[in-house]
Design a protein around this motif. Structure first.
Motif, PDB file in Angstrom:
ATOM      1  N   ASP A 117       0.859  -1.180   0.000  1.00  0.00           N
ATOM      2  CA  ASP A 117       0.000   0.000   0.000  1.00  0.00           C
ATOM      3  C   ASP A 117       0.903   1.240   0.000  1.00  0.00           C
ATOM      4  OD1 ASP A 117      -1.643   2.186   0.695  1.00  0.00           O
ATOM      5  OD2 ASP A 117      -2.899   0.954   1.995  1.00  0.00           O
ATOM      6  N   PRO A 118       0.746   2.132  -0.992  1.00  0.00           N
ATOM      7  CA  PRO A 118       1.615   3.331  -1.076  1.00  0.00           C
ATOM      8  C   PRO A 118       1.652   4.171   0.197  1.00  0.00           C
ATOM      9  CG  PRO A 118       0.312   3.100  -3.067  1.00  0.00           C
ATOM     10  CD  PRO A 118      -0.198   2.070  -2.105  1.00  0.00           C
ATOM     11  N   GLN A 119       0.590   4.123   1.003  1.00  0.00           N
ATOM     12  CA  GLN A 119       0.594   4.946   2.223  1.00  0.00           C
ATOM     13  C   GLN A 119       1.567   4.417   3.279  1.00  0.00           C
ATOM     14  OE1 GLN A 119      -3.482   4.942   3.647  1.00  0.00           O
ATOM     15  NE2 GLN A 119      -2.937   3.639   5.359  1.00  0.00           N
ATOM     16  N   TYR A 120       2.033   3.172   3.129  1.00  0.00           N
ATOM     17  CA  TYR A 120       2.991   2.585   4.066  1.00  0.00           C
ATOM     18  C   TYR A 120       4.384   2.378   3.453  1.00  0.00           C
ATOM     19  CZ  TYR A 120      -1.053   1.675   6.978  1.00  0.00           C
ATOM     20  OH  TYR A 120      -2.177   1.814   7.731  1.00  0.00           O
ATOM     21  N   LYS A 121       4.548   2.734   2.204  1.00  0.00           N
ATOM     22  CA  LYS A 121       5.820   2.497   1.508  1.00  0.00           C
ATOM     23  C   LYS A 121       6.880   3.519   1.936  1.00  0.00           C
ATOM     24  CE  LYS A 121       7.918   2.361  -3.043  1.00  0.00           C
ATOM     25  NZ  LYS A 121       7.688   2.593  -4.462  1.00  0.00           N
ATOM     26  N   PRO A 122       7.993   3.048   2.510  1.00  0.00           N
ATOM     27  CA  PRO A 122       9.067   3.974   2.881  1.00  0.00           C
ATOM     28  C   PRO A 122       9.731   4.604   1.651  1.00  0.00           C
ATOM     29  CG  PRO A 122       9.297   1.889   4.043  1.00  0.00           C
ATOM     30  CD  PRO A 122       8.270   1.687   2.963  1.00  0.00           C
ATOM     31  N   VAL A 123      10.036   5.898   1.770  1.00  0.00           N
ATOM     32  CA  VAL A 123      10.704   6.604   0.678  1.00  0.00           C
ATOM     33  C   VAL A 123      12.028   7.225   1.107  1.00  0.00           C
ATOM     34  CG1 VAL A 123       8.566   7.075  -0.569  1.00  0.00           C
ATOM     35  CG2 VAL A 123       9.430   8.764   1.072  1.00  0.00           C
ATOM     36  N   LYS A 124      12.307   7.197   2.421  1.00  0.00           N
ATOM     37  CA  LYS A 124      13.602   7.707   2.884  1.00  0.00           C
ATOM     38  C   LYS A 124      13.917   7.158   4.257  1.00  0.00           C
ATOM     39  CE  LYS A 124      12.240  12.094   4.998  1.00  0.00           C
ATOM     40  NZ  LYS A 124      12.470  13.530   5.028  1.00  0.00           N
ATOM     41  N   VAL A 125      15.210   7.110   4.549  1.00  0.00           N
ATOM     42  CA  VAL A 125      15.701   6.727   5.865  1.00  0.00           C
ATOM     43  C   VAL A 125      16.394   7.945   6.465  1.00  0.00           C
ATOM     44  CG1 VAL A 125      17.867   5.774   4.929  1.00  0.00           C
ATOM     45  CG2 VAL A 125      17.064   5.054   7.189  1.00  0.00           C
ATOM     46  N   VAL A 126      16.167   8.164   7.760  1.00  0.00           N
ATOM     47  CA  VAL A 126      16.721   9.332   8.452  1.00  0.00           C
ATOM     48  C   VAL A 126      17.394   8.877   9.749  1.00  0.00           C
ATOM     49  CG1 VAL A 126      16.194  11.543   9.568  1.00  0.00           C
ATOM     50  CG2 VAL A 126      14.922  10.845   7.526  1.00  0.00           C
ATOM     51  N   LEU A 127      18.604   9.374   9.998  1.00  0.00           N
ATOM     52  CA  LEU A 127      19.259   9.208  11.287  1.00  0.00           C
ATOM     53  C   LEU A 127      18.832  10.405  12.133  1.00  0.00           C
ATOM     54  CD1 LEU A 127      21.144   7.739  13.222  1.00  0.00           C
ATOM     55  CD2 LEU A 127      23.036   9.073  12.239  1.00  0.00           C
ATOM     56  N   GLU A 128      18.024  10.131  13.157  1.00  0.00           N
ATOM     57  CA  GLU A 128      17.433  11.189  13.975  1.00  0.00           C
ATOM     58  C   GLU A 128      18.400  11.715  15.037  1.00  0.00           C
ATOM     59  OE1 GLU A 128      14.710  12.534  13.148  1.00  0.00           O
ATOM     60  OE2 GLU A 128      13.592  11.019  12.034  1.00  0.00           O
ATOM     61  N   ASN A 129      18.031  12.834  15.640  1.00  0.00           N
ATOM     62  CA  ASN A 129      18.873  13.486  16.647  1.00  0.00           C
ATOM     63  C   ASN A 129      19.025  12.683  17.938  1.00  0.00           C
ATOM     64  OD1 ASN A 129      19.499  15.674  15.041  1.00  0.00           O
ATOM     65  ND2 ASN A 129      17.824  16.934  15.819  1.00  0.00           N
ATOM     66  N   ASP A 130      18.167  11.670  18.147  1.00  0.00           N
ATOM     67  CA  ASP A 130      18.280  10.824  19.335  1.00  0.00           C
ATOM     68  C   ASP A 130      18.998   9.506  19.039  1.00  0.00           C
ATOM     69  OD1 ASP A 130      16.377   9.465  17.840  1.00  0.00           O
ATOM     70  OD2 ASP A 130      14.869   9.412  19.427  1.00  0.00           O
ATOM     71  N   GLY A 131      19.542   9.373  17.807  1.00  0.00           N
ATOM     72  CA  GLY A 131      20.269   8.175  17.426  1.00  0.00           C
ATOM     73  C   GLY A 131      19.405   7.087  16.829  1.00  0.00           C
ATOM     74  N   ALA A 132      18.107   7.331  16.683  1.00  0.00           N
ATOM     75  CA  ALA A 132      17.207   6.357  16.066  1.00  0.00           C
ATOM     76  C   ALA A 132      17.327   6.433  14.548  1.00  0.00           C
ATOM     77  CB  ALA A 132      15.767   6.621  16.481  1.00  0.00           C
ATOM     78  N   LEU A 133      17.238   5.286  13.915  1.00  0.00           N
ATOM     79  CA  LEU A 133      17.192   5.195  12.459  1.00  0.00           C
ATOM     80  C   LEU A 133      15.735   4.930  12.107  1.00  0.00           C
ATOM     81  CD1 LEU A 133      19.171   5.232  10.061  1.00  0.00           C
ATOM     82  CD2 LEU A 133      19.184   2.738  10.183  1.00  0.00           C
TER      83      LEU A 133
END
Length: 147
Positions: A117-133
């Protein structure tokens, strides 16, 4: 005239170096992080490193401008020339030098039908400021995290 040209070339070189050394914290679909490359959180507190020496994808704290304490990794290692790809199908995958997948986020329809389902399809990965990917959809919804 020569002085102005030299000044112009010097400024162009300065801006090129600044742009090249700019930190980035994300990969869009189709993006690659090669062995030895890293993403850095926007606050410069964490780095995601595609380790050149063993192929492990790891997050570390940044302490005094250097790699510090370990935070998280894929625990897949023992291979060279690895690369991380944010695939167009939404799956985040580490490949070894022989293009064999070694680890993935399993965020693709093959693993879970919801990702078809396009509404759940990831389009980018981000390394957040708290260390979470985190993996985000086009609408900005988080659909996967390492934490």
């Amino acid at each position: 005239m020569k002085t102005k040209m030299k000044l112009g070339l010097a400024l162009a070189a300065l801006f090129s170096v600044s742009a090249a050394s700019a930190q980035k914290n994300s990969l869009a679909a189709g993006g690659t992080l090669k062995a030895g490359e890293k993403l850095t959180s926007a606050n410069n507190a964490y780095m995601l490193r595609m380790q050149e020496e063993d192929g492990n994808l790891c997050i570390y704290k940044i302490e005094n401008g250097k790699q510090g304490a370990f935070v998280w990794c894929t625990m897949k290692h023992g291979f060279k020339n690895a690369k991380l790809i944010m695939q167009n199908d939404g799956n985040l995958v580490v490949y070894d030098g022989n293009s064999k997948d070694q680890w993935s986020s399993q965020t693709q329809g093959y693993y879970d039908a919801k990702y078809r389902d396009p509404q759940y399809k990831p389009v980018k990965v981000v390394l957040e400021n708290d260390g979470a990917l985190k993996l985000y959809t086009a609408a900005g919804q988080v659909v996967w995290t390492n934490k």
